[in-house]
Scaffold this motif. Structure first.
Motif, PDB file in Angstrom:
ATOM      1  N   ARG A 204       0.829  -1.210   0.000  1.00  0.00           N
ATOM      2  CA  ARG A 204       0.000   0.000   0.000  1.00  0.00           C
ATOM      3  C   ARG A 204       0.866   1.264   0.000  1.00  0.00           C
ATOM      4  O   ARG A 204       0.519   2.273  -0.621  1.00  0.00           O
ATOM      5  CB  ARG A 204      -0.932  -0.003   1.215  1.00  0.00           C
ATOM      6  CG  ARG A 204      -2.007  -1.076   1.176  1.00  0.00           C
ATOM      7  CD  ARG A 204      -3.015  -0.917   2.309  1.00  0.00           C
ATOM      8  NE  ARG A 204      -3.908  -2.065   2.350  1.00  0.00           N
ATOM      9  CZ  ARG A 204      -3.775  -3.091   3.182  1.00  0.00           C
ATOM     10  NH1 ARG A 204      -2.785  -3.094   4.060  1.00  0.00           N
ATOM     11  NH2 ARG A 204      -4.620  -4.104   3.143  1.00  0.00           N
ATOM     12  N   GLU A 207       1.959   1.798  -3.450  1.00  0.00           N
ATOM     13  CA  GLU A 207       0.772   2.232  -4.200  1.00  0.00           C
ATOM     14  C   GLU A 207       0.477   3.707  -3.965  1.00  0.00           C
ATOM     15  O   GLU A 207       0.072   4.438  -4.885  1.00  0.00           O
ATOM     16  CB  GLU A 207      -0.408   1.369  -3.756  1.00  0.00           C
ATOM     17  CG  GLU A 207      -1.610   1.366  -4.649  1.00  0.00           C
ATOM     18  CD  GLU A 207      -2.609   0.302  -4.200  1.00  0.00           C
ATOM     19  OE1 GLU A 207      -3.017  -0.502  -5.045  1.00  0.00           O
ATOM     20  OE2 GLU A 207      -2.966   0.273  -3.001  1.00  0.00           O
ATOM     21  N   GLU A 208       0.690   4.147  -2.734  1.00  0.00           N
ATOM     22  CA  GLU A 208       0.404   5.540  -2.364  1.00  0.00           C
ATOM     23  C   GLU A 208       1.565   6.485  -2.639  1.00  0.00           C
ATOM     24  O   GLU A 208       1.462   7.695  -2.404  1.00  0.00           O
ATOM     25  CB  GLU A 208       0.032   5.607  -0.883  1.00  0.00           C
ATOM     26  CG  GLU A 208      -1.268   4.870  -0.546  1.00  0.00           C
ATOM     27  CD  GLU A 208      -1.446   4.660   0.948  1.00  0.00           C
ATOM     28  OE1 GLU A 208      -0.627   5.195   1.730  1.00  0.00           O
ATOM     29  OE2 GLU A 208      -2.404   3.951   1.336  1.00  0.00           O
ATOM     30  N   PRO A 260      -4.212  -5.115  -1.829  1.00  0.00           N
ATOM     31  CA  PRO A 260      -4.118  -3.855  -2.572  1.00  0.00           C
ATOM     32  C   PRO A 260      -4.277  -4.094  -4.073  1.00  0.00           C
ATOM     33  O   PRO A 260      -3.900  -5.149  -4.594  1.00  0.00           O
ATOM     34  CB  PRO A 260      -2.698  -3.359  -2.247  1.00  0.00           C
ATOM     35  CG  PRO A 260      -2.311  -4.090  -1.013  1.00  0.00           C
ATOM     36  CD  PRO A 260      -2.991  -5.414  -1.075  1.00  0.00           C
ATOM     37  N   GLN A 261      -4.823  -3.102  -4.755  1.00  0.00           N
ATOM     38  CA  GLN A 261      -5.012  -3.219  -6.193  1.00  0.00           C
ATOM     39  C   GLN A 261      -3.686  -3.429  -6.912  1.00  0.00           C
ATOM     40  O   GLN A 261      -3.607  -4.158  -7.910  1.00  0.00           O
ATOM     41  CB  GLN A 261      -5.715  -1.972  -6.741  1.00  0.00           C
ATOM     42  CG  GLN A 261      -6.071  -2.037  -8.215  1.00  0.00           C
ATOM     43  CD  GLN A 261      -7.000  -3.190  -8.560  1.00  0.00           C
ATOM     44  OE1 GLN A 261      -7.796  -3.625  -7.731  1.00  0.00           O
ATOM     45  NE2 GLN A 261      -6.895  -3.692  -9.783  1.00  0.00           N
ATOM     46  N   LEU A 262      -2.618  -2.809  -6.424  1.00  0.00           N
ATOM     47  CA  LEU A 262      -1.303  -2.956  -7.055  1.00  0.00           C
ATOM     48  C   LEU A 262      -0.866  -4.419  -7.055  1.00  0.00           C
ATOM     49  O   LEU A 262      -0.274  -4.900  -8.037  1.00  0.00           O
ATOM     50  CB  LEU A 262      -0.269  -2.092  -6.324  1.00  0.00           C
ATOM     51  CG  LEU A 262       1.172  -2.186  -6.835  1.00  0.00           C
ATOM     52  CD1 LEU A 262       1.266  -1.792  -8.307  1.00  0.00           C
ATOM     53  CD2 LEU A 262       2.094  -1.303  -5.981  1.00  0.00           C
TER      54      LEU A 262
END
Length: 284
Positions: A204, A207-208, A260-262
């Protein structure tokens, strides 16, 4: 002094199964590995031979590699595990239905005294045991990758696992020169639950845009003395494996384990970590 099981069956000759087979063969067990096709069996034998060669180069073998390898036999069906085996370890992919079918087939082929173990890293040992006629002889033996070099085996006890099965699992773990942690069957056990928590939060952060993967790994390696960072470890375990565990924990323990989408995107692209050459890091 603990004694390794005389005879061991390992169902599945992938990275984990080959490592389990190598470890028991090195400890003087006679090992039978089940792989579904001649090609898969040849690949499994090559993994074991390569692992033994590396161990010899590091002066970790007390015998010639050929002598250890001679204790390993490859077969193509679970039914060929006929006769007496002290221990059978299932090491197929993390699919509950597949594992249940495999261990049920193994139970029909081995003796009444054989201990049957699963190398699952997150699935319910209790539910897997329900596919057996004698669930008291079933136990989780969660090995860690790479198996020959790892010092830990997580022993997972279902409610019906009896004291003798537990005793044997602990004794055989120690015979490999490994240490145990004993846990009650629960989603993710202790190791996967904690390891996935850290790994998902690290993903995450990537990702962020909090930091690059190398920086996140260095923060845990240098600041907290972890042997490797959570993203490099995710690459080593396999992003597909981490995703499957996260999905199972999400379903059983709630949204804090939502992948997480990643992670989903990388798995969809085939960026699975070290085994494909690309994950959160690039591997040679």
């Amino acid at each position: 002094m603990t004694t390794a099981p005389a005879t061991v069956g390992v169902i599945g000759g992938g990275r984990m199964g080959a490592g389990i087979a190598q470890s028991f063969a090195t400890a003087s067990s006679t090992v039978t590995v089940v792989e579904s096709s001649p090609q898969a069996a040849a690949a499994a034998l090559d993994r074991i031979a390569t692992g033994l060669k590396r161990a010899a180069e590091r002066d970790q073998l007390t015998e010639r590699t050929d002598d250890v390898l001679a204790r390993v036999t490859l077969v193509h069906t679970v039914e060929e595990l006929t006769g007496h085996a002290d221990l059978v370890v299932e090491a197929v992919p993390e699919d509950a239905a597949l594992k249940a079918r495999i261990i049920a087939a193994a139970e029909k082929s081995v003796s009444e005294t054989t201990v049957i173990a699963s190398n699952t890293s997150s699935l319910s040992v209790t539910e897997l045991a329900s596919s057996l006629r004698r669930p008291e002889r079933f136990v989780g033996m969660h090995f860690f990758n790479p198996v020959p070099a790892s010092s830990l085996v997580e022993i997972v006890l279902a409610p019906e696992t009896d004291a003798d099965t537990k005793r044997k699992a602990l004794e055989w773990t120690h015979s490999l020169g490994k240490q145990d942690v004993v846990v009650r069957d629960s989603p993710g056990f202790a190791s996967s639950r904690l390891g996935v928590t850290l790994g998902l939060e690290a993903i995450r952060m990537v990702e962020e845009g909090v930091a690059e993967p190398e920086a996140i790994d260095d923060a845990m390696r240098l600041g907290y003395k972890h042997p490797m960072g959570p993203l490099r470890l995710t690459d080593l375990v396999g992003l597909d494996v981490r995703l499957a565990i996260a999905e199972h924990l999400h379903a059983t323990l709630g949204d804090r384990f939502a992948p997480p989408q990643l992670l989903r995107e990388k798995v969809a692209r085939g960026e699975l970590g070290r085994k494909t050459g690309q994950g959160f890091h690039t591997w040679q």
